[in-house]
Design an enzyme around this catalytic site. Sequence first.
Site, mmCIF file in Angstrom:
data_model
loop_
_atom_site.group_PDB
_atom_site.id
_atom_site.type_symbol
_atom_site.label_atom_id
_atom_site.label_comp_id
_atom_site.label_asym_id
_atom_site.label_seq_id
_atom_site.Cartn_x
_atom_site.Cartn_y
_atom_site.Cartn_z
ATOM 1 N N ASP A 178 65.605 -12.711 45.251
ATOM 2 C CA ASP A 178 65.463 -13.389 43.950
ATOM 3 C C ASP A 178 66.396 -14.594 43.815
ATOM 4 O O ASP A 178 67.165 -14.701 42.856
ATOM 5 C CB ASP A 178 65.733 -12.409 42.798
ATOM 6 C CG ASP A 178 64.991 -11.101 42.927
ATOM 7 O OD1 ASP A 178 63.815 -11.134 43.335
ATOM 8 O OD2 ASP A 178 65.581 -10.045 42.634
ATOM 9 N N GLU A 209 55.270 -11.652 38.094
ATOM 10 C CA GLU A 209 56.695 -11.712 37.794
ATOM 11 C C GLU A 209 57.324 -12.956 38.407
ATOM 12 O O GLU A 209 56.657 -13.767 39.048
ATOM 13 C CB GLU A 209 57.397 -10.457 38.318
ATOM 14 C CG GLU A 209 57.352 -10.285 39.829
ATOM 15 C CD GLU A 209 58.016 -9.000 40.300
ATOM 16 O OE1 GLU A 209 58.246 -8.101 39.465
ATOM 17 O OE2 GLU A 209 58.308 -8.893 41.507
#
Length: 482
Positions: A51, A217
Amino acid sequence: MHRNASSPPLRSLGNVALVLLLTVLCCMGLKPATAHAAAGTFRNPLGTSPDPSMTYYQGNYYLAATEGDAVRIAVAPTLGDMLTAPRVTVWQDTDASRNQQVWAPSFYLIDGHWYIYYTADNGVDDNHRLYVVESEGTDPLGPYHFKAELQAPNAPDEWAIDPVLLRQSDNSLYLLWSGAGTEGHNLIYIAPMSNPWTVSGNRVYLPTDGGCSTIREAPSILQHNGTTYLVYSTCDTGLPDYQLWMKSLPSGADPLQPGNWTQHAGAVFSRNDATGVWGPGSNGFFKSPDGTQDWIVYHGKNTSSYTYDGRTTRAQKISWKADGTPDFGSPLAAGATQDLPSGDPGGGSYWINDTNTSSGSGSVAYTGDWNSGSGCGVQCFWSDDHWSAESGATATWTFTGTKIALLSVRDTGNGIAAFSVDGGAETTRDYYGAIRMGEQLNYVSPELPYGTHTLRVRVTGTKDASSGAAFVSIDRAEVYSN
């Protein structure tokens, strides 16, 4: 065990020919000619966490990624040094309701302050919410103070992760994230903001297509020639088919109107089995130091198995198609040599392969019983590695520089290695992995004076109780001089 029962395909016939040539030269007692490192190159990975978010600011790259218990930022003057750059803890909350499972930080400079957006909970995933901290000044490393929890008026206490900002040319601000609502779970929402810490209006659901029926997402924003591109991840991040899809918004259009967004068909960035990259996604974008290039930073894995482990930070340049849309290309192998971003001042690192070839001034020599071969396939640098479980067997790297990092296979049959720099005291690392993965960062040396050094890797013959054997893998070394 360290070796797969069936060997993956080799990366290329050219690599096979090179390995055979080097083998012949070694058998003839000849040392292979050493290639010279191309100035200004680097190889992935840039970090060992998923991420990622990255920016370049006043002479340094800043990289943040999911660390779990805090927000940490790595800083380096050149992208080539990012893998071994120090990580600075810039925010660690003391509030037990929001200081665990800290995920996906992204950061922005607005009106003289840095704002870091992230998601966190109390250890229970259902309690993930969105938060923002604010810096005292213009230093990305802080100090920071807690600013606010971010909630839309029409969703005051809903599960939410992966917050990012959209800043329009008129300086209007919008928050995007993945959340839950009547439309489902893990879907993309957007809401207006009156300032960097206040959601000022109701959230709006943005319908999105994807490679799987569930999970949308990690939204990220890329802007070019007035068009805003919303790039997001689909599927479970543990799957090899985790991938990026895209919507776009024309200049001047209201981002709160779902009909203003155009859905682009198909994945724009997805698994590349030929280069050993699976599950690429959860990305960000950054500009080269001179502002002329756009780059994607993302996480990917070196295994097609279902797992959240082994997601590492990678970067590569993107280009632009004739119609003005971004061309992300395909994920490059972790060991692929790339030019540094335009304007990057670094000279780049150089590699040493386990076959005793190097792009700079480096070599590796073995004692004891070592196996070698190309069964590693796309999980290894140049499709080959050495491995041994013989207690006392050694691999000694000789290099000229200031730091060395070792990347190689972790596997269910791997054990513990001991490391000694320039004949000094040994330290140990465990090469065991619950799932076989290559190109894993196993060791980084201390910072050394510039010069010629040695790093000895010794097979200890010991292992963790979970491991089936005590193999140690030798594959790629990266040498740094900056």
